[in-house]
Design an enzyme around this catalytic site. Structure first.
Site: not given
Ligand code: GAR
Length: 202
Positions: A93, A111, A147, A174
């Protein structure tokens, strides 16, 4: 040592939440995960939190008339739990400017790209389409723009010939699981802070 009371905001699977919880099990880790908030009642991460006996709260965004009202409910939950830091981990959101200002310097986001490249969604598709040879992940302070925001930590992986969004996504994920706990540790320790819209390293 007083550990920094930290909430994690999720919308889905919660694998990054899992890595933060695991890191916070170490006695010398400077943050403690005290609350998990999801805007989705069926987010997989809620079960991860419950297994770790961390209180959870579902705040469905659809129940609110505006972004500000939704953010006010999140803000109230964070304050009620006496939270000092917030980690967004797959929380899909966008916040109101009011929330961003109120929590300035105290919210981190992860991100799955080397920002400022490839913000938004379909991140690995974007990376593969651009033909980049490295990708990675970014932990940054939250700003009003999606972002984007002063970078706390970044790490990269190679993009290999034949990579698909799945194989590249798995390699990046990872890495996310290592980078996010490190970044939260740095901020909780006071080694990095937001000053004048920049991440300042002490
Ligand atoms: C992670 O890859 C995270 O970087 C990404 O969502 C995924 C959540 O996975 N976040 C964004 O794309 C934010 N724009 P998880 O629920 O397993 O942690």
């Amino acid at each position: 040592m007083a550990r920094v009371r930290t909430a994690v905001l999720i919308s889905g699977r919660g694998s990054n939440l899992g890595s933060l919880i695991e890191a916070a099990h170490a006695p010398d880790y400077p943050a403690e995960i005290v609350l998990v908030i999801s805007n989705k009642p069926d987010a997989g991460g809620l079960a991860i939190a419950a297994r770790a006996e961390i209180p959870t709260k579902v705040i469905p965004h659809r129940q609110f008339a505006s972004r500000e009202d939704f953010d006010a409910a999140i803000d109230a939950a964070l304050r009620e739990a006496d939270v000092s830091l917030v980690c967004e981990a797959g929380f899909m959101r966008i916040h109101s400017e009011w929330f961003v200002k109120r929590w300035e310097g105290r919210v981190l986001n992860i991100h799955p790209s080397l920002l400022p490249a490839f913000p938004g969604i379909h991140v690995h598709e974007q990376a593969l389409a651009a033909g980049v040879k490295v990708s990675g992940c970014t932990v940054h302070f939250l700003t009003a723009e999606l972002d984007s925001g002063p970078i706390v930590a970044q790490a990269c992986v190679p993009v290999l010939p034949g990579d698909t969004t799945e194989t590249l996504g798995a390699r990046v994920l990872e890495l996310e699981h290592k980078v996010y706990p490190e970044a939260l540790g740095l901020v909780a320790n006071g080694k990095v802070e937001l000053q004048n819209a920049r991440a300042v390293f002490k």
